[in-house]
Design a protein around this motif. Structure first.
Motif, PDB file in Angstrom:
ATOM      1  N   ILE A   1      -2.238  -1.253  -2.510  1.00 31.64           N
ATOM      2  CA  ILE A   1      -0.935  -0.580  -2.357  1.00 31.64           C
ATOM      3  C   ILE A   1      -0.891   0.673  -3.226  1.00 31.64           C
ATOM      4  O   ILE A   1      -0.514   1.760  -2.766  1.00 31.64           O
ATOM      5  CB  ILE A   1       0.221  -1.538  -2.753  1.00 31.64           C
ATOM      6  CG1 ILE A   1       0.337  -2.676  -1.733  1.00 31.64           C
ATOM      7  CG2 ILE A   1       1.539  -0.780  -2.854  1.00 31.64           C
ATOM      8  CD1 ILE A   1       1.318  -3.762  -2.127  1.00 31.64           C
ATOM      9  N   ILE A   2      -1.317   0.532  -4.475  1.00 31.99           N
ATOM     10  CA  ILE A   2      -1.308   1.685  -5.389  1.00 31.99           C
ATOM     11  C   ILE A   2      -2.253   2.765  -4.888  1.00 31.99           C
ATOM     12  O   ILE A   2      -1.923   3.951  -4.850  1.00 31.99           O
ATOM     13  CB  ILE A   2      -1.698   1.232  -6.821  1.00 31.99           C
ATOM     14  CG1 ILE A   2      -0.656   0.268  -7.369  1.00 31.99           C
ATOM     15  CG2 ILE A   2      -1.875   2.433  -7.748  1.00 31.99           C
ATOM     16  CD1 ILE A   2      -1.034  -0.374  -8.691  1.00 31.99           C
ATOM     17  N   GLY A   3      -3.445   2.331  -4.472  1.00 32.35           N
ATOM     18  CA  GLY A   3      -4.465   3.285  -4.031  1.00 32.35           C
ATOM     19  C   GLY A   3      -4.033   4.060  -2.802  1.00 32.35           C
ATOM     20  O   GLY A   3      -4.190   5.285  -2.741  1.00 32.35           O
ATOM     21  N   LEU A   4      -3.455   3.351  -1.829  1.00 35.91           N
ATOM     22  CA  LEU A   4      -3.034   4.043  -0.603  1.00 35.91           C
ATOM     23  C   LEU A   4      -1.870   4.985  -0.890  1.00 35.91           C
ATOM     24  O   LEU A   4      -1.810   6.097  -0.350  1.00 35.91           O
ATOM     25  CB  LEU A   4      -2.649   3.025   0.478  1.00 35.91           C
ATOM     26  CG  LEU A   4      -3.822   2.242   1.078  1.00 35.91           C
ATOM     27  CD1 LEU A   4      -3.315   1.165   2.041  1.00 35.91           C
ATOM     28  CD2 LEU A   4      -4.803   3.163   1.797  1.00 35.91           C
ATOM     29  N   SER A   5      -0.938   4.547  -1.772  1.00 36.32           N
ATOM     30  CA  SER A   5       0.206   5.409  -2.094  1.00 36.32           C
ATOM     31  C   SER A   5      -0.275   6.691  -2.751  1.00 36.32           C
ATOM     32  O   SER A   5       0.091   7.801  -2.337  1.00 36.32           O
ATOM     33  CB  SER A   5       1.181   4.697  -3.034  1.00 36.32           C
ATOM     34  OG  SER A   5       1.569   3.472  -2.482  1.00 36.32           O
TER      35      SER A   5
END
Lengths: 320, 241
Positions: free
Chosen positions: A12-16
């Motif tokens: 989630i963090i990486g895609l955001s």
């Protein structure tokens, strides 16, 4: 927290962050595509956008709200003022620092871009050092500034969930995805978009079609700047820390993403941004934060060794 | 429509840095004519065309088009006035479809119906372009790309068509077809300034011709007279006959 949960959280963090990087990468790749210039000042333009966002947040008193609502109206003025500012600034930079050098050897505008980058960094330093209420009476110029939460930090998956997903993440996608769709529609279907592609593919032929090349280049800088402004708002409200050198750090990620995806290629910027975002998040979690930059650039080197034009680099060869 | 030649170039000088590519070129093109500019590689033929269409700036001299001085006009305003060029090396947009290339030719036009009918006209002239309208320009053969470049120039509905080396890199059979098309366009009223290295082909097609040598016009005459001129024969026709 289970292994799967850790992985999902990092994803989630990486895609955001990847979406934000992609938005900035688009600015690099559009400008490169059209004038073959690596605009080193682009990351710093993004940084100034973040500083303006913080100033606007202070002026509107958005930071004084102790418990922000799920969806704060404060995003709306930010998403108008900051992109407008960055677009105008980017257009002016091209007009003053790059356009006079359009017919000069390739190295000249590149050096000019580095110079503009220094100027913008120092404006950021000055800006950050000013006494502002947001900074609680002013702090040392170089230190990072806290960017307040302007939307709720409540976990949408419920207070018991180990994975945290808030409106902050959703807003990243709610803002970046439509912008990217809008950009592709513009480039593919509008008159300006066709002119942009024509100038990118063959500037002389574009002139012979009656396209005012200088105006099209100006429009490209406007659009790239506006995207950097939007990225600045989203980045600041998502990561909550801004500092005057962030243009270099985040800009380097975005530039790497553009090259990784295939510089000059718009979908390539998105792919490159997501790849870099996810790799950063995974490396932070599973290797070590200190090694993340090494991992990112090692992957860049490996990809470019086997695919010199990037993941989605040019496929059609021109016949002579 | 005004009196006088459609295009009149008066003593233009131009160059790249210290190198003088054009040293006082003077030529004119009357309405309805095919005029050819022949000369060796590097004589300044393409530079002349690039000055006329505003991509290069003439250092000295003047250019009049359709009764107006246009010496310092930008390319886009010249296209708007009715000047189109089929550039050397074709310069088609390789990563765009045939249709998109043709649409870009009509970039400055707003008359949707007129654009549509000119598109049909181009497809009638070159049926292969209609068949390949969805194909990327870069995937066409050299001859097909040349047809696309001509079609694209016609899409701007020009008064004067500048053509730079339309036979270059094109198979002989297609060259013949392209030269037939140029003749046909001229019969329908198009004025054409043709630059060619293949002097024989060009002089057989044109009404008048100019011979350019190292940036200067050294000869001008009716094309039929140039074809038999011993100096032209020796320097440019060689073993063509």
């Amino acid at each position: 927290m289970s292994n799967t949960e850790v992985l999902l959280q990092q994803l989630i963090i990486g895609l955001s962050n990847g979406m934000i990087i992609a938005l900035i990468a688009l600015g690099y790749t559009m400008v490169y595509g059209i004038v073959e210039l690596i605009n080193f000042a682009h990351g710093d333009l993004f940084m100034l956008g973040a500083f303006l966002a913080l100033t606007v947040v202070g002026a509107l008193g958005l930071d004084a709200i102790p418990e922000p609502a799920l969806l704060s109206w404060g995003f709306i003025p930010l998403l108008i003022i900051v992109p407008l500012f960055c677009a105008t600034l980017n257009w002016s930079i091209d007009r003053l620092a790059y356009r006079p050098l359009r017919d000069a050897p390739r190295l000249a505008p590149l050096v000019s871009a580095i110079g503009v980058s220094f100027v913008l960094i120092n404006i950021g330093l000055f800006w950050g050092g000013l006494r502002m209420d947001v900074f609680n009476g002013g702090v040392a110029a170089a230190s990072p500034k806290d960017f307040p939460w302007i939307v709720s930090s409540a976990n949408l998956l419920g207070p018991d969930s180990n994975i945290i997903l808030t409106w902050n993440e959703l807003l990243v996608f709610a803002i970046t995805v439509p912008l990217m769709i809008g950009l592709s529609v513009l480039v593919k279907f509008t008159r300006l978009g066709k002119a942009m592609r024509a100038v990118a593919q063959n500037p002389t032929a574009a002139r012979l079609m009656g396209i005012d090349v200088d105006r099209v280049i100006g429009a490209t800088f406007l659009i790239g700047g506006a995207l950097a402004g939007a990225a600045a708002v989203v980045y600041s409200s998502y990561n909550h820390t801004i500092y005057f050198q962030m243009g270099f750090r985040v800009g380097m990620d975005a530039f790497t993403a553009a090259v990784l995806g295939g510089i000059g290629n718009l979908p390539g910027a998105l792919v490159g941004g997501l790849v870099i975002g996810v790799i950063r998040a995974m490396s932070d979690q599973y290797i070590a934060t200190e090694w993340t930059n090494v991992v990112v650039f090692a992957i860049l080197i490996v990809v470019l060794t086997f695919r010199p034009s990037g993941i989605l680099g040019a496929t059609v060869r021109e016949k002579v | 429509m005004s009196e006088g030649p459609l295009l009149s170039v008066q003593g233009i000088f131009a160059g790249y840095g210290p190198i003088e590519a054009l040293k006082g070129v003077t030529l004119n093109v009357q309405r309805g004519e095919i005029v050819t500019l022949i000369g060796a590689n590097g004589a300044g033929k393409s530079s002349t065309l690039m000055c006329i269409c505003g991509v290069h700036r003439a250092r000295k001299g003047s250019i009049h088009f359709d009764g107006e001085e246009v010496t310092d006009e930008k390319p886009h305003s010249l296209v708007a006035k009715g000047l189109a060029q089929v550039p050397e090396g074709r310069k088609i947009f390789a990563r765009m479809t045939v249709l998109e290339n043709l649409e870009l030719g009509a970039y400055l036009r707003k008359d949707v119906a007129g654009i549509k009918s000119d598109l049909d006209m181009v497809y009638t002239l070159f049926p292969i372009l209609g068949e390949r309208r969805k194909q990327l320009g870069g995937t066409l053969s050299g001859g097909e790309q040349q047809m696309l470049a001509i079609g694209r120039a016609l899409m701007s509905k020009p008064k004067l068509l500048l053509m730079d080396e339309p036979s270059m890199g094109v198979a002989p059979i297609l060259t013949a077809k392209i030269f037939d098309t140029i003749r046909e366009l001229n019969k329908q009223g198009m004025t054409i300034l043709l630059v060619e290295q293949n002097a024989h082909l060009a002089l057989k097609l044109a009404h008048r011709g100019y011979v350019l040598e190292t940036g200067e016009i050294v000869l001008e005459d009716k094309a039929s007279s140039l074809l038999t001129d011993p100096r032209v024969k020796e320097a440019y026709l060689g073993d063509e006959d």
